[in-house]
Design an enzyme around this catalytic site. Structure first.
Site, short mmCIF file in Angstrom:
data_model
loop_
_atom_site.label_atom_id
_atom_site.label_comp_id
_atom_site.label_asym_id
_atom_site.label_seq_id
_atom_site.Cartn_x
_atom_site.Cartn_y
_atom_site.Cartn_z
N GLY A 207 42.78 49.05 43.72
CA GLY A 207 43.45 50.03 42.85
C GLY A 207 43.97 49.38 41.59
N ASN A 208 44.78 50.09 40.86
CA ASN A 208 45.40 49.52 39.65
C ASN A 208 46.83 50.02 39.51
OD1 ASN A 208 45.42 51.97 37.84
ND2 ASN A 208 43.26 51.89 38.40
N ARG A 209 47.51 49.54 38.49
CA ARG A 209 48.95 49.78 38.39
C ARG A 209 49.34 51.06 37.65
NH1 ARG A 209 51.44 45.05 39.90
NH2 ARG A 209 50.22 43.16 39.55
#
Ligand code: C5P
Length: 394
Positions: A207-209
């Site tokens: 995923g990412n932030r």
């Protein structure tokens, strides 16, 4: 046509944030508004009549039973171009939603045809209570403009949504409402928000932030301007903006399918979501065991906006680019390659952008114009973005 607002009623509800409205009053006066303060009776528990009269230079009353000969509520309603209520407490919001007229402020609101803006402030539990949620939705349906409360430290030890936004934020919200209240009426706006997740196995993902805050701020700003808004929401844990259609997606594939469904009927697409550039080429049917969890082979994801822009008709498309340095040439390349009308390049080098309420960077238009953005909150940026595409949309 922008509406000229000169005379403003500053309604003050009975919450601790009432003291912040003294500053708001001063800042409004600096902007040459003629302000009449109408507190509720309970607001006087926090800030008294003397303070409001001294600061506003006008008589201040809370009841219709004073100066009855003037029929004060009707006169105030007719004489003023805008009603700004800050803080709007849960009780005041409930009374407004019911159409009650049990003090001067609620009488004035009922008698007025002016633009009405609420700046709610209360404990998160009160803000999220279904009663308040329903009251807010009802008031928005009736044309009230409602600013989302800020998230942060509250009066007690609690932290959450419900803080009165900073005066500067209230003023920029006010400016956006006034600049042309409903300039997206009849327009459809599609916003992608959050970050996609790519499954490794049933338990793990890449995923990412991205928090979704910027996308949700764009959605809220578009709702405030009267647009019909759909959010393709990728793993966002923020409260849903009231009035938007929310379509939840998890992976880039889900987002691609949803984009395919909604793109053709939209007028504006804002690709605020952080889309994963790659995904595991194989997804474990069961949770991978330690031995087989040493390396993940990736395959490239399609560039969703690049693909969908090939089918572009009337749509205006805005993209975002998060870079760890302000690389204008790279942003220009993306603008062209992805068929965008506008790109916002945000500088994430400080690590302050993701999950934060503020942003800084530069807008680049397809005609090459660059508009630098110094540190702003995401709601302000959202309104700036919408202002930049307004001409193209019309
Ligand atoms: O290439 P980069 O990820 O920086 O591009 C950012 C823009 O492109 C964003 O608007 C993002 O939503 C979009 N994007 C996309 N599909 C991808 C990657 C990014 O639509 N696979």
């Amino acid at each position: 046509m922008p509406k000229r607002i000169n005379k403003v009623i500053l309604g003050v509800g009975g919450g601790i944030a009432a003291y912040k409205s003294c500053d708001l009053l001063r800042r409004l006066q600096e902007r040459n508004y003629e302000v009449t303060v109408v507190p509720t009776p309970s607001a006087l528990n926090f800030v008294g009549t003397a303070t409001w009269e001294a600061l506003s230079g006008k008589k201040v009353t809370t009841q219709v039973w004073e100066s009855v000969d003037e029929v004060r509520h009707v006169k105030l309603a007719a004489d003023n171009d805008l009603i700004l209520i800050s803080p709007a407490t849960a009780d005041l919001i409930a009374r407004l939603a019911m159409g009650r007229a049990d003090d001067l402020l609620t009488n004035v609101v009922l008698a007025s045809n002016a633009t009405k803006i609420l700046i709610p402030a209360m404990h998160p539990n009160m803000w999220n209570n279904p009663a308040t949620v329903a009251n807010i939705a009802l008031l928005q349906e009736r044309g009230f403009q409602v600013m989302r409360p800020a998230i942060g430290r509250l009066t007690g030890i609690d932290i959450g949504i419900g803080r009165l936004p900073e005066t500067s934020e209230i003023l920029s919200y006010l400016a956006s409402v006034i600049s042309d209240t409903q300039n997206l009426l009849g327009k459809r706006v599609l916003v992608t928000a959050g970050g996609t997740r790519e499954a490794i196995d049933p338990v793990r993902f890449i995923g990412n932030r991205s928090s979704g805050k910027q996308g949700y701020a764009v959605a809220q700003a578009a709702l405030d301007r009267g647009a019909e808004v759909t959010i393709l929401s990728a793993n966002v844990s923020l409260p849903d903006p009231v009035g938007a259609t929310i379509v939840r997606v998890e992976s880039t594939k889900d987002l691609e399918i949803a984009l395919g469904t909604y793109f053709h009927t939209t007028d504006l697409l804002v690709m605020a979501a952080a889309v994963a550039d790659a995904r595991p080429s194989q997804v474990g049917a069961e949770k991978l065991k330690k031995d087989s969890y040493r390396e993940i082979t990736l395959m490239e994801n399609p560039d969703l906006v690049g693909r969908i822009s090939e089918q572009k008709g009337k749509q205006v498309i805005v993209g975002f680019a998060a870079e760890t340095s302000l690389n204008i040439a790279e942003a220009n390349r993306k603008l062209l390659a992805k068929g965008l009308d506008l790109i916002y390049l945000n500088d994430v080098s400080t690590g302050e952008i993701f999950g934060s309420d503020s942003t800084q960077g530069v807008f680049i238009k397809s005609d090459g114009d660059e508009i630098p953005v110094t540190k702003s909150n995401k709601a302000t940026l959202a309104n700036q973005l919408l202002d930049l595409v307004l001409d193209k949309l019309n």
